[in-house]
Design a protein around this motif. Structure first.
Motif, PDB file in Angstrom:
ATOM      1  N   ARG A 188       0.841  -1.202   0.000  1.00  0.00           N
ATOM      2  CA  ARG A 188       0.000   0.000   0.000  1.00  0.00           C
ATOM      3  C   ARG A 188       0.873   1.249   0.000  1.00  0.00           C
ATOM      4  O   ARG A 188       0.650   2.195  -0.762  1.00  0.00           O
ATOM      5  CB  ARG A 188      -0.925   0.025   1.227  1.00  0.00           C
ATOM      6  CG  ARG A 188      -1.847   1.247   1.256  1.00  0.00           C
ATOM      7  CD  ARG A 188      -2.661   1.316   2.538  1.00  0.00           C
ATOM      8  NE  ARG A 188      -1.845   1.646   3.694  1.00  0.00           N
ATOM      9  CZ  ARG A 188      -1.478   2.890   4.038  1.00  0.00           C
ATOM     10  NH1 ARG A 188      -1.833   3.925   3.299  1.00  0.00           N
ATOM     11  NH2 ARG A 188      -0.751   3.095   5.125  1.00  0.00           N
ATOM     12  N   THR A 201      -2.417   3.756  -8.442  1.00  0.00           N
ATOM     13  CA  THR A 201      -2.517   3.432  -7.010  1.00  0.00           C
ATOM     14  C   THR A 201      -2.422   4.698  -6.165  1.00  0.00           C
ATOM     15  O   THR A 201      -2.915   4.739  -5.035  1.00  0.00           O
ATOM     16  CB  THR A 201      -1.387   2.481  -6.596  1.00  0.00           C
ATOM     17  OG1 THR A 201      -0.120   3.107  -6.888  1.00  0.00           O
ATOM     18  CG2 THR A 201      -1.462   1.162  -7.338  1.00  0.00           C
ATOM     19  N   HIS A 225      -4.182   4.785  -2.424  1.00  0.00           N
ATOM     20  CA  HIS A 225      -3.382   4.127  -1.383  1.00  0.00           C
ATOM     21  C   HIS A 225      -2.984   5.050  -0.233  1.00  0.00           C
ATOM     22  O   HIS A 225      -2.859   4.606   0.902  1.00  0.00           O
ATOM     23  CB  HIS A 225      -2.127   3.515  -2.002  1.00  0.00           C
ATOM     24  CG  HIS A 225      -2.375   2.203  -2.664  1.00  0.00           C
ATOM     25  ND1 HIS A 225      -1.391   1.266  -2.860  1.00  0.00           N
ATOM     26  CD2 HIS A 225      -3.499   1.661  -3.182  1.00  0.00           C
ATOM     27  CE1 HIS A 225      -1.898   0.204  -3.469  1.00  0.00           C
ATOM     28  NE2 HIS A 225      -3.176   0.435  -3.683  1.00  0.00           N
ATOM     29  N   TYR A 270      -7.570  -0.589  -2.711  1.00  0.00           N
ATOM     30  CA  TYR A 270      -6.251  -1.216  -2.605  1.00  0.00           C
ATOM     31  C   TYR A 270      -6.016  -2.022  -3.871  1.00  0.00           C
ATOM     32  O   TYR A 270      -6.643  -3.064  -4.085  1.00  0.00           O
ATOM     33  CB  TYR A 270      -6.205  -2.115  -1.362  1.00  0.00           C
ATOM     34  CG  TYR A 270      -4.899  -2.850  -1.182  1.00  0.00           C
ATOM     35  CD1 TYR A 270      -3.740  -2.159  -0.833  1.00  0.00           C
ATOM     36  CD2 TYR A 270      -4.824  -4.217  -1.350  1.00  0.00           C
ATOM     37  CE1 TYR A 270      -2.539  -2.840  -0.664  1.00  0.00           C
ATOM     38  CE2 TYR A 270      -3.629  -4.906  -1.184  1.00  0.00           C
ATOM     39  CZ  TYR A 270      -2.495  -4.203  -0.838  1.00  0.00           C
ATOM     40  OH  TYR A 270      -1.302  -4.876  -0.674  1.00  0.00           O
TER      41      TYR A 270
END
Length: 508
Positions: free
Chosen positions: A381, A414, A418, A445
């Motif tokens: 993450r 992402t 994240h 995620y």
């Protein structure tokens, strides 16, 4: 637009009317030449503007997403890449989300009009509309570095690869590889870590994951043979996402050279495997290479050696680069947060106590590593090995009130979810408990992507990461030598100096 048309009209008659009294043919030619240039300017600049305005002025047709396309040709590619090299890839995304829109914005990346989809809703839209409104797309650099001898695009080759992989990458198929992974991890630590006071983590993590990929994909376990074509992979990975300028010294040029070098070695391996299969010195089911040599397409045709080499090359890249980055960051965070290390080690020691001397890990052992996998997920993450991926609009459609033209490139990332407090409270805090129970909300995620194009190697990556964690924490504790080492992204996050650590052997 009307003013420009009127000006062209007037200019035309300014020339036509005095034709009878022109003093020379040369003057006529010059006037017609400049008139032609004027019309060409209209063709290249005015008409496209008229087209866009006419499309957007239709009743009910919304405008293009807000944003900027940056410099001619290169667009905002340099800003996009440099943000990663400075260690802050999320800055490019967050700055434009704040400036233009938190849902979607327009830019230009790798010489393409690009729309960046943001947030969980954007991820869900792209993942759920695969082959309906969007399809996979890669920058031209990918087709140059992974050329197909059949002249098909990397997109078509990817579809073929996804048909080949399931029987090797699904959990039940991978179970038989756990013992091999465990053996390679032990051998790696014994030869590269034992009796060392200090080690450089990132190159060693790449050594482990690449050795594993060579063994499982190609049945190669000779360290000298593995090392022969391991070194160029760094240049290849950097060249994949780079500005496609094929000049000596550029990242793109180095990536192409590395790809050619590795493919040459793969051709030699394929040639030898064919001989071994004929002489019954190799099995038709022993690895992915043997399977590819026996696989046929829808027309019953076998793949040629060049196509097999290209597909194996793609697997070797995907099978070791992302996992090695994740392993490196696991080591980093376990050094920085001792209580997390202690909980991981406690879990792994309990598993080790159930093993007889020399007994390998098995599937049941992997299922017990719940906390360790939560730690790995939290690492991905905060330092996702995949920053995002591209799609292409296969038809005009609207999203969030904006018009997305057919052919435009789309990018999910992402970095819009994240580290967003909207999805992860205290996003900079390392907290593996986020993945307990049901875990994060859907589409927030996404280190492995999502939808039908979710990374098929997710389970393979989970196994090689957990097997390494088991072995390393049962042998060592460690501390960072460079407390403030910078992180760069090129194209994956890596510590700028390779993460040097000081080893402390575990006393059993």
């Amino acid at each position: 637009v009307r003013k420009y048309i009127k000006l062209i009209y007037q200019k035309f008659f300014l020339i036509v009317r005095p034709l009878a009294t022109l003093p020379s043919l040369l003057q006529l030619i010059m006037e017609l030449f400049f008139l032609s240039m004027f019309f060409l300017a209209a063709l290249f600049f005015i008409f496209p503007i008229m087209f866009l305005f006419s499309r957007n002025s239709k009743s009910g047709t919304p405008k293009l997403p807000p944003g900027t396309i940056g410099w001619p040709v290169i667009g905002e590619s340099l800003e996009f890449l440099n943000a990663g090299r400075r260690g802050e890839p999320e800055k490019f995304i967050k700055d434009r989300m704040q400036r233009f829109s938190h849902k979607v914005f327009r830019t230009s990346l790798f010489s393409e009009n690009t729309v960046v989809f943001c947030g969980a809703i954007g991820n869900k839209f792209l993942f759920s509309n695969e082959n309906k409104l969007v399809q996979a797309w890669w920058p031209r650099s990918v087709d140059k570095i992974f050329p197909s001898s059949l002249q098909t695009s990397s997109k078509e080759e990817s579809k073929k690869m996804r048909k080949l992989l399931p029987q090797f990458m699904k959990p039940e198929a991978l179970q038989r590889y756990i013992g091999i992974m465990d053996s390679i991890a032990k051998q790696h630590l014994e030869t590269k870590w034992d009796n060392k006071k200090e080690v450089l983590v990132f190159p060693l993590a790449k050594d482990y994951t690449f050795s594993l990929a060579c063994r499982l994909f190609l049945s190669i376990d000779d360290p000298a043979h593995v090392a022969k074509f391991a070194d160029p992979f760094g240049d290849l990975a950097s060249g994949i996402i780079s500005i496609p300028i094929d000049l000596p010294g550029t990242q793109f040029n180095r990536g192409i050279k590395a790809s050619n070098l590795i493919r040459k070695e793969l051709h030699a391996i394929i040639k030898q495997r064919k001989i071994n299969l004929v002489n019954n010195k190799a099995s038709a089911t022993q690895d992915i290479l043997s399977h590819m040599l026996h696989a046929t397409d829808d027309n019953g045709q076998f793949m040629n050696d060049a196509d097999i080499a290209n597909k194996i090359l793609g697997l070797l890249v995907g099978g070791h680069d992302t996992a090695s980055a994740t392993i490196t960051f696991i080591i980093k965070y376990l050094a920085e947060i001792p209580n997390i290390y202690d909980q991981v080690q406690r879990e792994q020691i309990e598993i080790a106590k159930t093993k007889a001397p020399g007994e390998s890990l098995n599937w049941d052992d992997i299922q017990k590593m719940k906390y360790s996998w939560n730690v790995a997920c939290e690492v991905m993450r905060l330092a996702p090995p995949l920053q995002g991926a591209f799609r292409e609009a296969i038809t005009d459609f609207t999203y969030a009130g904006f018009w997305i033209p057919k052919g435009w490139k789309l990018y999910w990332t992402t970095n819009s979810t994240h580290k967003s407090p909207n999805y992860f409270p205290e996003p900079e805090k390392f907290d593996p408990s986020r993945f307990e129970g049901k875990g994060p909300a859907p589409y927030t995620y996404v280190p492995f992507g999502g939808g039908p194009r979710m990374c098929p190697g997710k389970e393979y990556a989970r196994l090689e990461i957990l097997v390494f964690i088991y072995n390393v924490v049962n042998k060592f504790k460690w501390e960072k030598i460079l407390p403030d080492e910078k992180i760069v992204v090129n194209p994956m996050p890596i510590p700028a100096k390779g993460l040097p650590i000081r080893l402390i052997p575990v006393v059993c």
